[in-house]
Write an enzyme that holds these catalytic residues in place. Structure first.
Site, PDB file in Angstrom:
ATOM      1  N   HIS A 197       0.680  -1.248  -0.006  1.00 41.64           N
ATOM      2  CA  HIS A 197      -0.072   0.138   0.204  1.00 41.64           C
ATOM      3  C   HIS A 197       0.896   1.395  -0.025  1.00 41.64           C
ATOM      4  CE1 HIS A 197      -3.695  -2.176   0.440  1.00 41.64           C
ATOM      5  NE2 HIS A 197      -4.262  -1.203   0.400  1.00 41.64           N
ATOM      6  N   LYS A 230      -9.996  -7.645   7.473  1.00 41.30           N
ATOM      7  CA  LYS A 230     -11.192  -7.934   8.701  1.00 41.30           C
ATOM      8  C   LYS A 230     -10.816  -7.039   9.574  1.00 41.30           C
ATOM      9  CE  LYS A 230      -7.260 -10.264  11.254  1.00 41.30           C
ATOM     10  NZ  LYS A 230      -6.798  -9.784  12.312  1.00 41.30           N
TER      11      LYS A 230
END
Ligand code: SF4
Lengths: 177, 282
Positions: free
Chosen positions: A35, A100
């Protein structure tokens, strides 16, 4: 509901927080280090290693494949660590993010703004999820090992929709939806 | 003096590192089963069934139950009358860990430095804590500790006046804030007492309390309190994976030690549903 990736934005109108989705098609893994690199490329206006339009990103760093297996264990990692980068990726046309755990308000608002959804895969079920992976190839930042970007072909990959286009949050509503 | 063989340490650590990551303990399978039995909501039941199935697939294919095969933590209980036939104990532990992570196809998740962040590619170093015991036994507890749950753990230096109510409040607050992030159903190791660094270690030991009962220096029977806190936490409706339900927490284990007249240190170490611990005797 069964869905086929890549996913058009209009398709997302049909999907609500709390729905179970079974995804088939292409998804890309990316976690912390990837990222950071993607955000740098976007900032510099450089070409990205894959097209983000309609794409699905899965926050996961698989364990290595042992002989006879396509992939090792491949469950989700906790999503909040990607919060800082997510709005910029959504702006590029990303449709679905899978991880999650809870997202920041900023991410939930960006999902609404850029018409995208956030789903959770089963945390700590990487061996089960591995059985849904048909192929895996590294596409960028291979030097990062488990943190590289991998292109996955999946079949009926199970996720639960957490945040939908209307800003609903399954972690807040829990049993009440 | 009793002699322990360096190569035996390497071999047993290596094998157990692989086993804990790929094979669910009977205890974990029992916890899943109990959760499945207790849940009334279809979604929560279903999720627990998948988590259980996952651990069985892992053990059948010998792939990790979870891809985050963690930081390897070793609690070493080293008798004063133990010697090695050769080499250095820490080297033997490290060799066992690196061979286990390599040959077991486990994920290497350790970076060299918290700012530079280059993967060491062998999951070294482990985090090792040594306790000297007054005997000729060598016992090593190994734990594979994933970051998702470790990151949600918390420590607080409380005022003694906070008392047991303050401690409960802190524990509940920690678990509520963690919510779905540490892959519930979670287990909690709670340390109370000692000092700043001591209480964190106490919380870690609490997670494996049942494996080290013969190694503890203090009386540590807190079952009633543990069960009360467990019930309170499961009333928060966190549930499996944080989507609501009765099984947000599997277990609560508490260890206490003496502390300073002015201190009340409390630490909560969270473990995800994937409990990966083993006790190794040499
Ligand atoms: S918290 Fe535990 S189960 Fe969840 S991803 Fe981390 S190691 Fe796996």
């Amino acid at each position: 509901m069964k869905i086929q990736a890549p996913i058009s934005k209009s398709m997302l109108n049909e999907i609500k927080s709390g729905d179970f989705l079974y995804i088939s098609g292409t998804i890309y893994t990316a976690r912390d280090a990837a990222h950071k690199k993607l955000a740098e490329l976007i900032n510099l206006n450089k070409e990205l290693p894959f097209d983000l339009k309609g794409a699905i990103i899965y926050y996961s760093g698989p364990s290595p494949a042992s002989p006879g297996n396509i992939v090792g264990s491949i469950g989700p990692t906790t999503s909040y660590r990607m919060d800082k980068y997510t709005p910029d990726l959504l702006k590029q046309g990303l449709s679905v993010v899978i991880g999650k755990g809870k997202r920041s308000k900023e991410v939930i608002d960006s999902l609404v703004e850029y018409k995208a959804i956030y789903c959770a895969a089963y945390g700590g079920a990487g061996a089960y999820l591995a059985s849904k992976i048909k192929s895996i190839i590294p596409v960028a930042f291979e030097e990062l090992g488990p943190e590289a970007i991998y292109k996955l072909e999946v079949e009926d990959f199970p996720v639960i929709v957490v945040n939908d286009l209307w800003g609903n949050d399954l972690y807040e509503s829990r049993g009440k939806i | 003096m009793r002699t322990v063989f360096y190569d035996e340490i390497v071999k047993k650590i290596k094998n157990e590192v692989i086993n804990i990551n790929c094979k669910p303990s009977q205890h974990l399978l029992d916890l899943y089963e109990k959760g499945i039995h207790n849940e009334t909501d279809g979604r929560s039941k279903n999720i627990l069934c998948i988590l259980k199935e996952n651990s069985l697939i892992a053990s059948e294919k010998m792939i990790p139950i979870c891809q985050d095969t963690g930081t390897l933590v070793a609690l070493v209980y080293l008798g004063k009358d133990i010697k090695l036939d050769k080499g250095f104990l820490l080297d033997a532990i490290c060799q066992g860990v690196s061979e286990g992570y390599k040959d077991g196809y486990l994920r290497k998740s350790i970076v060299n430095n918290p700012i530079e962040r280059i993967n060491t590619n062998n999951n070294l170093p482990p985090v090792v804590h040594t306790f000297i015991t007054n005997d000729d036994q060598l016992t090593i507890i190994i734990m594979a500790k994933g970051a998702g749950s470790e990151n949600m753990s918390s420590l607080k230096m409380m005022a003694p006046s906070s008392g047991i109510d303050g401690i409960r409040e802190f524990v509940i607050d920690t678990v509520r804030k963690a919510g779905p992030n540490p892959c519930p159903p979670i287990s909690l190791g709670i340390g109370i007492g000692s000092n700043f660094e001591g209480v964190a270690l106490l919380a870690k030991q609490a997670l494996v309390k049942d494996l080290i009962s013969d190694k503890l220096s203090y009386h540590n029977d807190y079952e009633i309190l543990e069960n009360e806190i467990l019930d309170e936490l499961n009333n928060l409706n966190i549930g499996p994976q944080g989507f609501g339900g009765k099984t947000g927490v599997f277990e609560v284990k508490i260890l206490m030690e003496p502390c300073h007249i002015a201190s009340l240190p409390v630490a909560v170490n969270i473990n995800c549903h994937v409990l990966r611990h083993a006790r190794i005797e040499f």
